[in-house]
Design a protein around this motif. Structure first.
Motif, PDB file in Angstrom:
ATOM      1  N   SER A 111       0.826  -1.201   0.000  1.00  0.00           N
ATOM      2  CA  SER A 111       0.000   0.000   0.000  1.00  0.00           C
ATOM      3  C   SER A 111       0.867   1.261   0.000  1.00  0.00           C
ATOM      4  CB  SER A 111      -0.924  -0.005   1.217  1.00  0.00           C
ATOM      5  OG  SER A 111      -1.661   1.186   1.283  1.00  0.00           O
ATOM      6  N   GLN A 112       1.929   1.241   0.755  1.00  0.00           N
ATOM      7  CA  GLN A 112       2.842   2.379   0.796  1.00  0.00           C
ATOM      8  C   GLN A 112       3.531   2.574  -0.552  1.00  0.00           C
ATOM      9  OE1 GLN A 112       5.175   1.194   4.188  1.00  0.00           O
ATOM     10  NE2 GLN A 112       3.869   2.325   5.613  1.00  0.00           N
ATOM     11  N   LYS A 113       3.902   1.479  -1.193  1.00  0.00           N
ATOM     12  CA  LYS A 113       4.500   1.562  -2.524  1.00  0.00           C
ATOM     13  C   LYS A 113       3.497   2.168  -3.507  1.00  0.00           C
ATOM     14  CE  LYS A 113       6.333  -1.153  -6.339  1.00  0.00           C
ATOM     15  NZ  LYS A 113       6.596  -2.480  -6.888  1.00  0.00           N
ATOM     16  N   LEU A 114       2.259   1.725  -3.426  1.00  0.00           N
ATOM     17  CA  LEU A 114       1.218   2.264  -4.304  1.00  0.00           C
ATOM     18  C   LEU A 114       1.030   3.763  -4.055  1.00  0.00           C
ATOM     19  CD1 LEU A 114      -0.941   1.812  -6.438  1.00  0.00           C
ATOM     20  CD2 LEU A 114      -2.497   1.099  -4.616  1.00  0.00           C
ATOM     21  N   ASP A 115       1.027   4.179  -2.798  1.00  0.00           N
ATOM     22  CA  ASP A 115       0.912   5.604  -2.470  1.00  0.00           C
ATOM     23  C   ASP A 115       2.033   6.411  -3.116  1.00  0.00           C
ATOM     24  OD1 ASP A 115      -1.356   5.220  -0.943  1.00  0.00           O
ATOM     25  OD2 ASP A 115      -0.282   5.235   0.967  1.00  0.00           O
ATOM     26  N   LEU A 116       3.252   5.899  -3.030  1.00  0.00           N
ATOM     27  CA  LEU A 116       4.387   6.597  -3.633  1.00  0.00           C
ATOM     28  C   LEU A 116       4.232   6.708  -5.145  1.00  0.00           C
ATOM     29  CD1 LEU A 116       7.367   5.069  -1.625  1.00  0.00           C
ATOM     30  CD2 LEU A 116       6.506   7.408  -1.502  1.00  0.00           C
ATOM     31  N   LEU A 117       3.831   5.614  -5.778  1.00  0.00           N
ATOM     32  CA  LEU A 117       3.639   5.627  -7.225  1.00  0.00           C
ATOM     33  C   LEU A 117       2.548   6.622  -7.628  1.00  0.00           C
ATOM     34  CD1 LEU A 117       3.842   1.799  -7.954  1.00  0.00           C
ATOM     35  CD2 LEU A 117       5.514   3.533  -8.637  1.00  0.00           C
ATOM     36  N   LEU A 118       1.465   6.646  -6.874  1.00  0.00           N
ATOM     37  CA  LEU A 118       0.374   7.576  -7.173  1.00  0.00           C
ATOM     38  C   LEU A 118       0.817   9.032  -6.968  1.00  0.00           C
ATOM     39  CD1 LEU A 118      -2.591   5.606  -5.621  1.00  0.00           C
ATOM     40  CD2 LEU A 118      -2.224   6.076  -8.052  1.00  0.00           C
ATOM     41  N   ASN A 119       1.648   9.271  -5.970  1.00  0.00           N
ATOM     42  CA  ASN A 119       2.168  10.617  -5.767  1.00  0.00           C
ATOM     43  C   ASN A 119       3.054  11.060  -6.933  1.00  0.00           C
ATOM     44  OD1 ASN A 119       0.875  10.935  -3.303  1.00  0.00           O
ATOM     45  ND2 ASN A 119       2.638  10.258  -2.107  1.00  0.00           N
ATOM     46  N   VAL A 120       3.881  10.162  -7.433  1.00  0.00           N
ATOM     47  CA  VAL A 120       4.712  10.456  -8.600  1.00  0.00           C
ATOM     48  C   VAL A 120       3.838  10.753  -9.803  1.00  0.00           C
ATOM     49  CG1 VAL A 120       6.394   9.486 -10.232  1.00  0.00           C
ATOM     50  CG2 VAL A 120       6.695   9.151  -7.774  1.00  0.00           C
ATOM     51  N   TYR A 121       2.816   9.942  -9.999  1.00  0.00           N
ATOM     52  CA  TYR A 121       1.900  10.156 -11.119  1.00  0.00           C
ATOM     53  C   TYR A 121       1.226  11.519 -11.014  1.00  0.00           C
ATOM     54  CZ  TYR A 121      -1.976   9.666 -14.329  1.00  0.00           C
ATOM     55  OH  TYR A 121      -2.874   9.881 -15.349  1.00  0.00           O
ATOM     56  N   GLU A 122       0.720  11.839  -9.843  1.00  0.00           N
ATOM     57  CA  GLU A 122       0.034  13.116  -9.628  1.00  0.00           C
ATOM     58  C   GLU A 122       0.972  14.291  -9.891  1.00  0.00           C
ATOM     59  OE1 GLU A 122      -3.027  15.700  -8.838  1.00  0.00           O
ATOM     60  OE2 GLU A 122      -3.184  13.523  -9.014  1.00  0.00           O
ATOM     61  N   LYS A 123       2.201  14.169  -9.432  1.00  0.00           N
ATOM     62  CA  LYS A 123       3.187  15.237  -9.605  1.00  0.00           C
ATOM     63  C   LYS A 123       3.517  15.456 -11.082  1.00  0.00           C
ATOM     64  CE  LYS A 123       7.846  16.558  -8.260  1.00  0.00           C
ATOM     65  NZ  LYS A 123       9.057  16.133  -7.582  1.00  0.00           N
TER      66      LYS A 123
END
Length: 51
Positions: free
Chosen positions: A37-49
């Motif tokens: 879940s934490q990995k997914l959060d990081l990936l989603l943050n990169v995508y959003e950025k």
């Protein structure tokens, strides 16, 4: 959409499916599920950025 964004979206989807599978197998509070879940959060943050 460029190649790096396609790769990122693919990685997000794979991680999401992995997290769901792990949660169904071990429960939501399992350390492996939390880590995924934490990995997914990081990936989603990169995508959003980058979008």
């Amino acid at each position: 959409m460029n190649t790096s964004m396609n790769y990122l979206l693919s990685d997000i989807e794979k991680t999401r499916v992995e997290m769901i599978d792990l949660a169904q197998q071990y429960g939501y509070s399992n350390p492996n599920v939390v880590q995924c879940s934490q990995k997914l959060d990081l990936l989603l943050n990169v995508y959003e950025k980058n979008s």
